[in-house]
Motif scaffolding. Structure first.
Motif, mmCIF file in Angstrom:
data_model
loop_
_atom_site.group_PDB
_atom_site.id
_atom_site.type_symbol
_atom_site.label_atom_id
_atom_site.label_comp_id
_atom_site.label_asym_id
_atom_site.label_seq_id
_atom_site.Cartn_x
_atom_site.Cartn_y
_atom_site.Cartn_z
ATOM 1 N N PHE A 165 1.263 -1.131 -0.153
ATOM 2 C CA PHE A 165 -0.195 -0.100 -0.305
ATOM 3 C C PHE A 165 1.263 0.816 0.410
ATOM 4 O O PHE A 165 0.543 2.435 -0.270
ATOM 5 C CB PHE A 165 -1.487 -0.142 0.881
ATOM 6 N N ASN A 166 2.076 0.766 -0.056
ATOM 7 C CA ASN A 166 2.739 2.216 -0.329
ATOM 8 C C ASN A 166 3.002 3.047 1.562
ATOM 9 O O ASN A 166 3.225 4.642 0.508
ATOM 10 C CB ASN A 166 2.864 2.738 -1.078
ATOM 11 N N SER B 39 -12.874 -7.119 -7.573
ATOM 12 C CA SER B 39 -14.336 -6.811 -7.248
ATOM 13 C C SER B 39 -15.100 -8.001 -6.812
ATOM 14 O O SER B 39 -16.465 -7.560 -5.866
ATOM 15 C CB SER B 39 -15.156 -5.928 -8.062
ATOM 16 N N LEU B 40 -14.826 -9.126 -6.395
ATOM 17 C CA LEU B 40 -14.965 -10.028 -6.433
ATOM 18 C C LEU B 40 -15.399 -10.652 -4.579
ATOM 19 O O LEU B 40 -16.001 -11.048 -3.795
ATOM 20 C CB LEU B 40 -14.521 -12.214 -5.996
ATOM 21 N N PHE B 41 -14.284 -10.102 -3.191
ATOM 22 C CA PHE B 41 -14.492 -9.902 -2.409
ATOM 23 C C PHE B 41 -15.341 -8.568 -1.103
ATOM 24 O O PHE B 41 -14.376 -8.125 -1.184
ATOM 25 C CB PHE B 41 -13.456 -10.177 -1.387
ATOM 26 N N ILE B 42 -15.964 -8.025 -2.660
ATOM 27 C CA ILE B 42 -15.859 -6.852 -1.973
ATOM 28 C C ILE B 42 -16.652 -6.198 -0.390
ATOM 29 O O ILE B 42 -16.806 -5.563 -0.243
ATOM 30 C CB ILE B 42 -17.659 -6.437 -3.200
ATOM 31 N N ASP B 43 -16.450 -7.780 0.338
ATOM 32 C CA ASP B 43 -17.057 -7.825 1.963
ATOM 33 C C ASP B 43 -16.440 -7.514 2.377
ATOM 34 O O ASP B 43 -16.264 -7.457 3.718
ATOM 35 C CB ASP B 43 -17.877 -8.732 1.975
ATOM 36 N N PHE C 192 -7.922 2.760 2.680
ATOM 37 C CA PHE C 192 -7.797 1.558 1.214
ATOM 38 C C PHE C 192 -8.848 3.145 -0.394
ATOM 39 O O PHE C 192 -9.995 2.695 0.945
ATOM 40 C CB PHE C 192 -7.703 0.448 1.216
ATOM 41 N N SER C 193 -8.621 2.935 -1.283
ATOM 42 C CA SER C 193 -8.892 3.024 -2.311
ATOM 43 C C SER C 193 -9.249 1.440 -2.783
ATOM 44 O O SER C 193 -9.149 0.836 -2.705
ATOM 45 C CB SER C 193 -8.755 4.022 -3.283
ATOM 46 N N LYS C 194 -10.782 1.713 -3.384
ATOM 47 C CA LYS C 194 -10.956 0.629 -4.013
ATOM 48 C C LYS C 194 -9.837 -0.058 -4.876
ATOM 49 O O LYS C 194 -10.260 -1.619 -5.631
ATOM 50 C CB LYS C 194 -12.636 0.619 -5.219
ATOM 51 N N LEU D 53 -4.840 -5.400 -4.697
ATOM 52 C CA LEU D 53 -4.992 -6.521 -2.934
ATOM 53 C C LEU D 53 -4.636 -8.193 -3.169
ATOM 54 O O LEU D 53 -4.409 -8.499 -3.356
ATOM 55 C CB LEU D 53 -5.224 -5.883 -1.312
ATOM 56 N N TYR D 54 -6.304 -8.144 -3.574
ATOM 57 C CA TYR D 54 -6.614 -9.559 -4.151
ATOM 58 C C TYR D 54 -5.857 -9.881 -4.809
ATOM 59 O O TYR D 54 -6.163 -11.492 -5.718
ATOM 60 C CB TYR D 54 -8.245 -9.320 -4.387
#
Ligand SMILES: CC(C)(COP(=O)(O)OP(=O)(O)OC[C@H]1O[C@@H](n2cnc3c(N)ncnc32)[C@H](O)[C@@H]1OP(=O)(O)O)[C@@H](O)C(=O)NCCC(=O)NCCS
Length: 237
Positions: free
Chosen positions: A12-13, A111-115, A124-126, A132-133
């Motif tokens: 995440f720098n 966007s699979l693990f949106i929860d 964190f941004s989207k 990350l994923y």
């Protein structure tokens, strides 16, 4: 009291740390937060197993917010394998992932693990959560953070990790939105359980977010039972 999460900082720098509570004294926790600020930390987390109300209130009063509530599910592998009944034809399309499957898998996890907390925590941004994923699945296939990944192209995936010689962990399991509710998650779970059984694992563990009602129902239906819960507090510095 605060140690750096170097992998997270790199990804995440920004400098990210974890506070381990050794004393519940407010003065000591405040001192640790002050030190974290001077040491350049931008974000700290604090994960507590089944916390008492007093500690929750204390951390809130010291500037922490609840980023995630996790539920840890467990089950004996033989019972889980025996209990699974639902099945779908998709089961025969399950493959073990290799490096050449990475482009498909990377596209699938977006966007699979949106929860997960990464999509709701304001730190964190989207884009960062997606990244990350995508990094996570890459490292899983390369066996850095998982032992095996099974998937059905463009539909779903599961990553499996032996956390000890007899405990198996489902780290990620996900089915694309349009294919949910058709038994694919169950197929992937079954494949994972069969793999763990071959590895002589006898106990399974999986963590999910309390707010992820679909996943909570899925694990309950799969025969898991709740072992414990944790609360992950976070603070942006
Ligand atoms: C959890 C998940 C993997 C389930 O996959 P799936 O293919 O939809 O699951 P299945 O079709 O095999 O369903 C099995 C059981 O789970 C439960 N379930 C699944 N989706 C549900 C929903 N939307 N609401 C309530 N129960 C649900 C049901 O009990 C279902 O059995 P039933 O249809 O006989 O009632 C899927 O919802 C998903 O990918 N979610 C997003 C990613 C995620 O959050 N993963 C978990 C992170 S740890």
């Amino acid at each position: 009291m605060i140690s750096e999460l170097t992998w997270d900082s790199r990804l995440f720098n920004r400098k990210i740390g974890e506070l381990k509570i050794v004393s519940e004294s407010s003065l000591q926790i405040e001192a640790a937060i002050r030190k974290a600020k001077t040491d350049g930390f931008k974000y700290i987390i604090c994960r507590i197993q089944s916390p008492q109300t007093m500690l929750i209130n204390k951390l809130s009063s010291l500037g922490f917010y609840i980023s995630d509530i996790g539920v840890i599910w467990t089950g004996k592998i033989d019972k889980l394998l025996y209990g699974i009944s639902k099945n779908s034809i998709e089961g025969k399309f399950i493959k073990e992932a290799t490096n050449k499957d990475l482009p498909t898998l990377i596209a699938m996890v977006k966007s699979l693990f949106i929860d997960s907390r990464f999509y709701s925590d304001p730190f964190f941004s989207k884009l960062e959560a997606d990244n990350l994923y995508q990094t996570w699945i890459k490292n899983s296939v390369k066996n850095r953070i998982a032992d095996v990944v099974f998937f059905i192209p463009n539909k779903g995936l599961v990553t499996c990790k032996k956390s000890t010689s007899n405990i198996g962990e489902i780290v990620l399991i996900g089915v694309k939105n349009e294919y949910r509710g058709k038994g694919i998650g169950t197929n992937l779970m079954q494949e994972a359980l069969k793999w763990f059984k071959k590895q002589n694992v006898n106990l399974m563990s999986v963590r999910t977010q309390l707010k992820n009602v679909d996943a909570m129902n899925f694990y309950a239906k799969s025969g898991f039972y709740i072992q414990s819960y944790d609360i992950l507090f976070a603070q942006i510095l």
